[in-house]
Design a protein around this motif. Structure first.
Motif, PDB file in Angstrom:
ATOM      1  N   GLY A   1       0.816  -1.213   0.000  1.00 10.06           N
ATOM      2  CA  GLY A   1       0.000   0.000   0.000  1.00 10.06           C
ATOM      3  C   GLY A   1       0.841   1.251   0.000  1.00 10.06           C
TER       4      GLY A   1
ATOM      5  N   HIS B   1      -2.367  -2.059  -5.521  1.00 10.36           N
ATOM      6  CA  HIS B   1      -2.789  -2.253  -4.132  1.00 10.36           C
ATOM      7  C   HIS B   1      -4.307  -2.352  -4.029  1.00 10.36           C
ATOM      8  CE1 HIS B   1      -3.959  -0.858  -0.021  1.00 10.36           C
ATOM      9  NE2 HIS B   1      -3.146  -1.840   0.259  1.00 10.36           N
TER      10      HIS B   1
ATOM     11  N   HIS C   1      -1.727   5.888   1.227  1.00 12.49           N
ATOM     12  CA  HIS C   1      -1.786   4.901   2.304  1.00 12.49           C
ATOM     13  C   HIS C   1      -2.081   5.562   3.650  1.00 12.49           C
ATOM     14  CE1 HIS C   1      -0.290   1.453   4.803  1.00 12.49           C
ATOM     15  NE2 HIS C   1      -1.076   0.857   3.924  1.00 12.49           N
TER      16      HIS C   1
END
Ligand SMILES: NC(=O)c1ccc[n+]([C@@H]2O[C@H](COP(=O)([O-])OP(=O)(O)OC[C@H]3O[C@@H](n4cnc5c(N)ncnc54)[C@H](OP(=O)(O)O)[C@@H]3O)[C@@H](O)[C@H]2O)c1
Length: 284
Positions: A97, A118, A173
């Motif tokens: 991520g 991701h 993220h």
């Protein structure tokens, strides 16, 4: 039909391999890892793919997924680049991520096209994960051509691909952490304060849960700014001062003040200059 080799058959590797095998648009070439018994088990779960010890020869494939823990991706890419003959032009990708395609630089130097994909999804249990994956948003980042190929792959396995800006992985993220982890932390902070105020334990979650769900639903439906209510958005400095007086833990006070400053910014023009000055004096 695209061929996929998966390196690292843990939670994500197994789930993605199974989704790919069942997609109809992809065939699993090999399943590579450190333990052959674990690979046999993964093979049974995925339904196809040749188990192969990591370090052994890998057959040509269109896609190579390095599904190892984030901290092992760069080292694994280096090992593959040094010891395994992979076809130039194939796509190598990982699923971190926060890490970007640069983690695969040794493979890019060997002529592979590199990217990251991701899925914003929790693969805690591979069978459940694969069954519920449809519609999952998949963030793509890396070389343009590799992202195009992976975009089609993501659609094949039931995902909804989208592209991130270059260098955007850490902020992307962080957003996921704020949205999922910090929401839980906020629930814990609120429970603690409510308990200190004398709310019976059995009522903590009903009391806060209803309010949290309502606020989240409003924020998602109306947008955060329009959904904002409460003393900070009204410029009610007296109430904010009483909240702060009720808290003893310096860490909690610091967190309340930091969130209060973010809330002031979100309230924007709803606060006049005087309200802003009084709130700023309390919230720092
Ligand atoms: N799980 C999720 O919900 C999720 C969601 C989105 C993205 N991701 C990403 O997916 C990737 C894999 O995560 P995961 O949750 O599937 O991890 P995991 O369940 O711990 O599986 C990792 C796999 O990598 C192998 N491995 C560990 N260290 C290695 C090394 N140094 N060299 C080669 N193989 C190694 C392990 O093999 P052994 O069995 O031999 O130890 C295991 O098969 C990570 O980049 C993670 O950020 C995970």
């Amino acid at each position: 039909m695209r061929t996929l080799t998966v390196i690292g058959l843990g939670r994500l590797g197994r789930s993605v391999a199974r989704l790919a095998a069942q997609s109809g648009g992809c065939r699993i070439a090999q399943l590579a890892g450190r333990s052959l018994p674990a690979l046999e088990e993964a093979r049974a779960f995925v339904g196809e793919g040749e188990p192969v010890a990591l370090g052994g020869a890998l057959r040509p494939a269109d896609l190579y997924l390095l599904a190892v823990p984030d901290g092992a991706i760069a080292e694994c890419a280096q090992r593959l680049a040094d010891h395994v003959d992979l076809p130039a032009g194939a796509v190598a990708f990982h699923a971190s991520g926060v890490g970007d395609a640069g983690l695969l630089a040794p493979l890019a130097r060997r002529g592979l096209r590199v990217a990251s994909l991701h899925p914003a999804y929790s693969f805690a249990d591979p069978a459940r994960a694969a069954a519920g994956f449809a519609g999952t948003l998949c963030a793509l980042e890396g070389e343009a051509e590799a992202c195009e190929t992976l975009s089609a792959f993501a659609v094949d396995i039931g995902g909804r691909p989208f592209r991130l800006a270059e260098g955007g992985k850490p902020a992307y993220h962080a957003a996921l952490s704020v949205a999922s982890n910090y929401l839980v932390t906020l629930a814990a902070m609120a429970e603690r304060l409510a308990a200190e105020g004398g709310v019976p334990e059995a009522l903590l979650r009903p009391l806060l849960g209803n309010l949290m769900r309502q606020s989240l639903d409003n924020a998602l439906a109306l947008g955060p700014r329009a959904a904002l209510t409460g003393p900070v958005s009204r410029g009610d400095a007296g109430t904010v001062a009483r909240h702060l007086q009720a808290m003893r833990d310096p860490g909690l006070i610091e967190a309340y003040r930091a969130m209060g400053r973010q809330t002031m910014a979100l309230a924007g023009e709803r606060l006049d200059a005087e309200a802003r000055r009084r709130l700023a004096a309390l919230l720092g």
